[in-house]
Design an enzyme around this catalytic site. Structure first.
Site, PDB file in Angstrom:
ATOM      1  N   HIS A 188       0.914  -1.178  -0.068  1.00 42.55           N
ATOM      2  CA  HIS A 188      -0.285  -0.101   0.231  1.00 42.55           C
ATOM      3  C   HIS A 188       1.465   1.199  -0.075  1.00 42.55           C
ATOM      4  CE1 HIS A 188       0.567  -0.568   4.299  1.00 42.55           C
ATOM      5  NE2 HIS A 188       0.508   1.134   4.344  1.00 42.55           N
ATOM      6  N   HIS A 250       8.420  -2.976   1.774  1.00 45.46           N
ATOM      7  CA  HIS A 250       8.083  -1.114   1.911  1.00 45.46           C
ATOM      8  C   HIS A 250       9.099  -0.274   1.195  1.00 45.46           C
ATOM      9  CE1 HIS A 250       4.115  -1.791   3.209  1.00 45.46           C
ATOM     10  NE2 HIS A 250       4.788  -1.784   4.490  1.00 45.46           N
TER      11      HIS A 250
END
Length: 485
Positions: A188, A250
Site C-alpha cells: 500500500h 516497503h
C-alpha cells in the site's frame, strides 16, 4: 499515469468484475478493503456492474446479511465515506458471502456463479488474498483446482516470503496457477500519490534530472518511523521483525523508484524493468552496516518471548553498484514506538567545490542545508532546504525552505488512499506499482548475509529515534528526521 497538471482528467473505469475477498472477516478487510471499495464506488471508479464476495473458512462463515452488517460497521468506523444514502444501498446490495475450505469450496463456487449471473456478460474475476502467508498456497491451489482462476487476477498481500528460498517457493506455487501478468503483489505504500510524485518530480523537470546522480547527491535517506507499537500482533511480529515487515516490502521498493533510470515510458513493463535493475545492482547487505534495535518493554508484551531477539527497529546502509549511484550510500530506517510517525525521502546534495563562505557565517554547526525532502504521507509535500543570507550588514547565513503541499495545490477529487489506488489498478490490469517475482527474489538474495548473521538488538527508549548507534551509522551525515515539521 495522469499527473497533477491534469486534475480534470477522469481516471479510466474498469470492466465488470466479481471481486472475492479471502480473509473477509479479518482486520485488513475491516480497516482498509471494505471501506476502500465503498469509497471507490462512491467516487464512480468501480466497474459499471460489480459484485463483492467475502470468503473465509467455514468455521467463521457469515450469512449475506451478517457480512453486509459487518461491512457497514467497518465503513462507519474506518471509511472516509459514510455508509448512507443511495451509494451505500447500491454497494450493500452488491455484497454476499461464500465460505471456502480446501476440501469444501462449494459455498464459494455457488456465490461466484450467482454473482456472475447477476453481473452478466463476460465479467472478470479478482481475488484478494488478505490471509496469513501460510494460507497463500492452499488458497491459490483451491482457485486452480476449481477453475476459479480462469479469467482472473490475484492480489497477494505481504510478506512475499521470509527469505530467498521461501520467496522462490511461494512464487512457484503462485505461477503453477497464475502467470506473472495476472499476479499483483500489493504494497500500500506504493499506492500513495507521492510515489507517483517522485516520478513526476524527477522526469518532468529539466532542472532536477541532470543532478539526480552521484556527481551532485552525497547520500539518500528513506525514513519511515512509526509511533505505534506492535498493537497486539506479537504472534505475527515475533516471526517477522521490522526488517522483513518494512524494509524488504516497503523501503526497498521506494528506493527502487528513487534510484531507477528513466524508463522509456510510464507503463508497467518499462517502469518495472528499471526498478528491477536497481535491485540487481544492490550489493549484498553488510551486517556491520546495520543497526537492529528493540524498544524497552517489548519483551513484556503479551505473547513475546522474554528472551526475544526480534528487532522492532532497523537502520541500514545500502550501496548500489551502477553508473548513476556508485559511491552514494542509501540509508534506510524504520521502527516501532519512535518519536514521530513519518514517511520521508531525503536527498542530500554535495557542498559546492569552493567554500566561499566561512563556517562562522553559517548559523549553527550542524546545518542541514541543500536537501530535497519528499514527504509521502497522504497527500504529501516536497521541501527544498537551502542557505540564504540573513538581512543585515554581516555575511551570516541561515536556513530557508521552499515547500509544495500537495493537498493545497491540486484538485484532490480523485485522490485515493494506497489500497484504493492499487485495487483500482489491479482491476485495470496495470502492474506499474506492483512488485515482480524476480525483483522480490533478488531483494531476499541480497539480504541473505544479514539474515544469516544479524547483529544483536540494541535497546532504545520508546519515543526516541532508535539506538544511539544510528548516528554513527550515518556519519558524517545527519538524519533528516527529527525536523521542525
Amino acid at each position: 499515469m495522469a499527473g497533477p497538471s491534469q486534475p480534470e482528467s477522469r481516471p479510466p473505469v474498469p470492466e465488470d468484475h466479481v471481486i472475492v475477498l479471502f480473509g473477509a472477516t479479518g482486520d485488513l478487510a475491516r480497516r482498509k478493503l471494505l471501506p476502500g471499495l465503498f469509497h471507490l464506488a462512491k467516487a464512480g471508479l468501480m466497474p459499471p456492474r460489480f459484485r463483492v464476495i467475502g470468503s473465509a473458512p467455514s468455521q467463521v462463515a457469515l450469512s449475506d446479511d451478517e457480512f453486509r452488517k459487518r461491512a457497514r460497521e467497518a465503513v462507519a468506523e474506518f471509511g472516509r465515506s459514510k455508509p448512507e444514502g443511495k451509494a451505500w444501498q447500491e454497494f450493500e446490495d452488491a455484497l454476499s458471502f461464500g465460505a471456502a475450505d480446501p476440501d469444501a469450496p462449494e459455498p464459494l463456487l455457488e456465490a461466484v456463479r450467482e454473482a456472475e449471473r447477476v453481473v452478466g456478460g463476460n465479467s472478470r474475476r479478482l481475488f484478494h488474498l488478505a490471509v496469513p502467508p501460510k494460507a497463500f498456497g492452499s488458497v491459490v491451489e483451491l482457485l486452480g483446482a476449481t477453475g476459479l482462476a480462469d479469467n482472473a487476477r490475484v492480489i497477494v498481500e505481504k510478506p512475499f516470503g521470509t527469505d530467498f528460498p521461501s520467496a522462490q517457493a511461494l512464487n512457484a506455487t503462485i505461477h503453477a496457477v497464475f502467470d506473472e501478468s495476472r499476479v499483483f503483489r500489493i504494497d500500500h505504500f506504493l499506492g500513495k500519490e507521492s510515489v507517483d510524485n517522485i516520478l513526476a518530480l524527477r522526469f518532468a523537470n529539466g532542472f532536477l534530472e541532470p543532478v539526480w546522480n552521484r556527481d551532485h547527491i552525497s547520500h539518500v535517506q528513506i525514513d519511515v518511523p512509526e509511533k505505534i507499537g506492535i498493537e497486539g500482533r506479537a504472534q505475527f511480529f515475533e516471526g517477522t521483525g521490522t526488517f522483513r515487515d518494512m524494509i524488504v516490502t516497503h523501503l526497498f521498493q521506494l528506493m527502487g523508484f528513487v534510484a531507477m533510470e528513466p524508463p522509456t515510458a510510464l507503463a508497467a513493463k518499462p517502469l518495472r524493468d528499471e526498478k528491477e535493475k536497481v535491485f540487481e545492482s544492490m550489493r549484498p547487505l553488510d551486517p556491520a552496516q546495520v543497526v537492529r534495535g528493540q524498544y524497552e518493554g517489548y519483551r513484556d508484551e503479551p505473547g513475546v518471548d522474554p528472551r526475544s531477539d526480534t528487532e522492532t527497529f532497523v537502520a541500514l546502509r545500502v550501496e548500489l553498484d551502477n553508473w548513476r549511484w556508485a559511491g552514494v550510500p542509501f540509508y534506510l530506517r524504520s521502527g516501532k514506538t519512535l518519536g514521530q510517525g513519518r514517511h520521508v525521502v531525503t536527498l542530500g546534495f554535495r557542498e559546492p567545490a569552493l567554500r566561499m563562505f566561512p563556517l562562522a557565517a553559517q548559523c549553527g554547526a550542524e546545518s542541514r542545508s541543500n536537501e530535497l525532502v519528499i514527504d509521502f504521507a497522504d497527500l504529501g509535500r516536497i521541501a527544498a532546504r537551502f542557505l540564504v543570507k540573513e538581512p543585515g550588514p554581516a555575511m551570516r547565513l541561515s536556513e530557508a525552505e521552499m515547500v509544495f503541499n500537495y493537498a493545497d495545490s491540486v484538485n484532490s477529487m480523485y485522490a485515493l488512499e494506497g489500497y484504493e489506488r492499487l485495487i483500482l489498478d489491479a482491476m485495470l490490469g496495470d502492474q506499474s506499482l506492483f512488485t515482480r517475482s524476480d525483483g522480490i527474489e533478488r531483494l531476499w538474495e541480497a539480504s541473505a548475509p544479514l539474515l544469516e548473521n544479524p547483529p544483536p538488538v540494541e535497546p532504545y527508549a520508546p519515543g526516541s529515534w532508535g539506538p544511539e548507534s544510528v548516528d554513527r551509522l550515518i556519519a558524517p551525515y545527519r538524519w533528516s528526521l527529527p525536523d521542525a515539521h
